[in-house]
Design a protein around this motif. Structure first.
Motif, PDB file in Angstrom:
ATOM      1  N   LEU A   1      48.491  28.265  48.230  1.00 49.57           N
ATOM      2  CA  LEU A   1      47.282  27.840  47.408  1.00 49.57           C
ATOM      3  C   LEU A   1      47.521  27.503  45.997  1.00 49.57           C
ATOM      4  O   LEU A   1      47.025  26.511  45.415  1.00 49.57           O
TER       5      LEU A   1
ATOM      6  N   LYS B   1      49.307  41.946  56.375  1.00 54.17           N
ATOM      7  CA  LYS B   1      50.195  41.217  55.437  1.00 54.17           C
ATOM      8  C   LYS B   1      49.400  41.377  54.118  1.00 54.17           C
ATOM      9  O   LYS B   1      49.798  40.309  53.266  1.00 54.17           O
ATOM     10  N   GLY B   2      48.556  41.914  53.729  1.00 59.71           N
ATOM     11  CA  GLY B   2      47.421  42.136  52.755  1.00 59.71           C
ATOM     12  C   GLY B   2      47.746  43.047  51.729  1.00 59.71           C
ATOM     13  O   GLY B   2      47.146  43.269  50.788  1.00 59.71           O
TER      14      GLY B   2
ATOM     15  N   TRP C   1      44.655  42.200  50.196  1.00 60.45           N
ATOM     16  CA  TRP C   1      44.607  40.900  49.922  1.00 60.45           C
ATOM     17  C   TRP C   1      44.023  40.162  50.873  1.00 60.45           C
ATOM     18  O   TRP C   1      44.427  40.369  52.176  1.00 60.45           O
ATOM     19  N   ARG C   2      43.217  39.188  50.985  1.00 62.74           N
ATOM     20  CA  ARG C   2      42.635  38.641  51.971  1.00 62.74           C
ATOM     21  C   ARG C   2      43.522  37.326  52.574  1.00 62.74           C
ATOM     22  O   ARG C   2      43.543  36.973  53.558  1.00 62.74           O
ATOM     23  N   VAL C   3      44.833  37.104  51.928  1.00 58.12           N
ATOM     24  CA  VAL C   3      45.682  36.158  52.345  1.00 58.12           C
ATOM     25  C   VAL C   3      47.106  36.704  52.118  1.00 58.12           C
ATOM     26  O   VAL C   3      47.320  37.585  51.262  1.00 58.12           O
ATOM     27  N   SER C   4      47.824  36.001  52.725  1.00 60.65           N
ATOM     28  CA  SER C   4      49.457  36.795  52.780  1.00 60.65           C
ATOM     29  C   SER C   4      50.017  36.315  51.556  1.00 60.65           C
ATOM     30  O   SER C   4      49.657  35.175  50.893  1.00 60.65           O
TER      31      SER C   4
ATOM     32  N   LEU D   1      39.830  38.205  45.736  1.00 59.39           N
ATOM     33  CA  LEU D   1      41.175  38.207  46.631  1.00 59.39           C
ATOM     34  C   LEU D   1      41.098  39.266  47.441  1.00 59.39           C
ATOM     35  O   LEU D   1      41.658  39.462  48.612  1.00 59.39           O
TER      36      LEU D   1
ATOM     37  N   TYR E   1      44.449  44.583  56.849  1.00 61.18           N
ATOM     38  CA  TYR E   1      45.046  42.846  56.995  1.00 61.18           C
ATOM     39  C   TYR E   1      46.544  43.503  56.788  1.00 61.18           C
ATOM     40  O   TYR E   1      47.077  43.770  55.596  1.00 61.18           O
TER      41      TYR E   1
ATOM     42  N   ARG F   1      50.789  32.527  51.833  1.00 65.54           N
ATOM     43  CA  ARG F   1      49.670  31.623  51.794  1.00 65.54           C
ATOM     44  C   ARG F   1      49.042  31.686  50.214  1.00 65.54           C
ATOM     45  O   ARG F   1      48.623  30.414  49.803  1.00 65.54           O
ATOM     46  N   LEU F   2      49.195  32.529  49.638  1.00 62.91           N
ATOM     47  CA  LEU F   2      48.859  32.698  48.122  1.00 62.91           C
ATOM     48  C   LEU F   2      49.621  31.753  47.459  1.00 62.91           C
ATOM     49  O   LEU F   2      49.257  30.934  46.406  1.00 62.91           O
TER      50      LEU F   2
ATOM     51  N   PRO G   1      40.910  32.923  44.705  1.00 67.38           N
ATOM     52  CA  PRO G   1      40.942  31.245  45.307  1.00 67.38           C
ATOM     53  C   PRO G   1      39.709  30.899  44.951  1.00 67.38           C
ATOM     54  O   PRO G   1      38.659  31.173  44.851  1.00 67.38           O
TER      55      PRO G   1
END
Ligand SMILES: C[S@@+](CC[C@H](N)C(=O)[O-])C[C@H]1O[C@@H](n2cnc3c(N)ncnc32)[C@H](O)[C@@H]1O
Length: 542
Positions: A262, A230-231, A252-255, A222, A228, A258-259, A280
């Motif tokens: 998922l 929002k990371g 973190w590679r997603v906000s 992650l 980023y 988004r986490l 992920p």
């Protein structure tokens, strides 16, 4: 534009344009085909400069993949530049054998390569690619030449072939463990590599620890280093553990949002106890079916120089103690390139054929995937028959006592063997003393127009027919007599007579007395006889 300067460049820059077309003479006894044809798999005996030019009428813009393995110019290969460059100064310099003491050996090598690369480019399809084996002796000069000929924008990759499986501990400085393979596309925007089959070890990384109905998956990290906005946020694991944020220096590679999505979709792995940093899931069913080609070609995947020697020795029954005269490449190395750069019906060209490895690789891949690829090989040395062609004959028919089952059975296929013949020069045909005979002109015209073998026994001069090519019936209205020739033309009457049958027609004549509409109706493509014919007619009439 940056360009490589070397001695002799001005003399060879456009040399390929002046190389005359040569006849390609079939040698049926050396091939494995009932009827020799330039559209069969091919082995051409002769210097590759003249041979490439001779292949142009048939293969211009048709070759999908070129592999060449030219002399590396180590100073030990004993090659001599022998193109007929006309400048007397150059002749003397260029003609001498290139050895280590030759301070201009790199210039000579560049003189040899430049016109050949230019012809190779002419033969390529727009979506084609060229692979060139080389080592440190000429790598940087080759790269410059390739940039010049193919355009630096068409550079694809420099692959490293790990050619040995163990270092040479006796090396004075470094153990030389690799060769390069330079890859250029004819047009980088049009060419695309084929994905390679995935390996078992790659697939083994995907498991299904939570019996996800979507099948096997592997956890992704992650945290990533790319900034980023929002990371950066805290995460509470299902176990209640709070992770304050990503590790220092990463995001973190997603906000956060988004986490959550998922996770709701069951795409996050928190570990067996629900206490891990969330990962992920990457599902095997969702990754690309193939593998993107990489620039590192390991010996496990494509073989070593030792493998290639063993391969040639076992196929040709050489005594193992016998020196294998050239440095063959493993057929698995060439197969790797073919997997990246060919379709099932592609034409593959190798103009420095050596022991014929490329032919074997083409036939083996065809056997494996039911393809219909064709090879065109050129080799100039004496061993072209008893090594290059003999290897191809043997792998086609089957090689007893080898491990590889497909090879033991025989890879199947055919090939035609051609020898480079006389130069076809209009000037010598039309030297002003007499017009060429009907048959001589027919041979020249048929070959240069269709690129196919001319067969005089098929000629029917009484109805102007000189042969049938793959695409056309070819006709020649001509007589070796200038009085007759002056009055000769493609008329409506003749066009009607020729128009029998459904095939397209290619008609050579001094002139025509009918317009395009009728030519179209009778499926005739009209070609005016070469201008030089009239000059000769004029001279003879004077
Ligand atoms: C390094 S070997 C190629 C080995 C080959 N890849 C194999 O696996 O066997 C280079 C070959 O190019 C041939 N060659 C060199 N100059 C040539 C030329 N001008 N025309 C045709 N063949 C040439 C040499 O005779 C030699 O067999």
């Amino acid at each position: 534009m940056t360009s490589l300067h070397f001695k002799g460049r001005v003399f060879v820059e456009n040399f390929h344009l002046g190389v005359p077309f040569h006849e390609l003479t079939p040698v049926r006894s050396k091939g494995l085909s009932k009827k020799a044809s330039l559209h069969d798999n091919l082995i051409v005996e002769g210097d590759n400069l003249a041979a490439l030019k001779a292949l142009l009428p048939t293969y211009h813009g048709k070759v999908k993949c070129i592999y060449i393995d030219p002399p590396y110019n180590t100073g030990n290969e004993g090659w001599a530049y022998n193109d007929r460059v006309n400048s007397p100064l150059m002749k003397d310099w260029l003609g001498k054998v290139v050895d280590r003491d030759d301070l201009t050996r790199h210039d000579k090598w560049c003189c040899m390569m430049l016109p050949r690369l230019k012809l190779l480019r002419e033969l390529m399809r727009d979506d084609g690619a060229i692979f060139v084996s080389i080592d440190d002796n000429e790598m940087h000069r080759l790269r410059c030449l390739m940039d010049d000929v193919f355009g630096e924008e068409n550079f694809i990759a420099t692959a490293i072939w790990q050619k040995v499986y163990a270092p040479k501990s006796s090396a004075k400085y470094f153990s030389d463990d690799h060769d390069f393979v330079l890859v250029y596309a004819r047009d980088r925007d049009t060419w695309r590599p084929k994905p390679l089959p995935r390996t078992e070890s790659q697939d083994a990384a995907y498991r299904n620890l939570d019996d996800d109905p979507r099948g096997p998956w592997r956890p992704n990290n992650l945290a990533a280093r790319n900034r980023y906005s929002k990371g950066v946020y805290a995460i509470t694991c299902p176990s209640g553990r709070v992770i304050e944020g990503p590790p220092r220096g990463s995001y973190w590679r997603v906000s956060e949002e988004r986490l959550r999505e998922l996770d709701q979709d069951g795409r996050i792995w928190w570990g067996k106890d629900g206490n891990n940093v969330p990962a992920p899931k990457i599902f095997l069913s969702e990754v690309k079916q193939g593998r993107v080609p990489q620039t590192l070609w390991t010996w496990q995947e494509v073989g070593t120089t030792q493998d290639s020697k063993r391969e040639v020795v076992s196929i040709l029954d050489f005594d193992t103690s016998e020196e294998v005269f050239i440095t063959p490449k493993p057929s698995s190395l060439v197969r790797h390139m073919l997997s990246i750069a060919t379709d099932k019906d592609s034409i593959v060209l190798d103009s420095f054929a050596g022991s014929g490895t490329t032919a074997q690789a083409v036939l083996a891949l065809n056997k494996e995937d039911g393809g219909n690829r064709r090879f065109v090989l050129i080799e100039c040395e004496d061993y072209v028959d008893n090594v290059t062609a003999e290897r191809v004959r043997r792998v086609i028919k089957g090689v007893p006592n080898v491990k590889d089952e497909a090879l033991r059975e025989g890879l199947g296929g055919t090939f035609s063997y051609f020898k480079l013949g006389k130069a076809l020069r209009k000037e010598s045909m039309l030297d002003g003393t007499k017009l060429p005979s009907y048959e001589r002109l027919a041979a020249y015209i048929f070959f240069t127009a269709t690129g196919e073998e001319f067969d005089a026994s098929k000629m029917r001069p009484e109805r102007w027919f000189i042969g049938r090519s793959r695409n056309y019936d070819v006709f020649l209205l001509y007589a070796a007599d200038f009085e007759q020739l002056k009055d000769m033309a493609l008329t409506m009457d003749i066009a009607r007579k020729l128009s029998r049958g459904t095939r397209d027609k290619l008609v050579f004549a001094p002139t025509k007395y009918l317009d395009q509409e009728f030519l179209h109706r009778y499926r005739i493509t009209f070609q005016q006889l070469p201008f030089e014919i009239y000059e000769t007619v004029d001279r003879l009439a004077r």
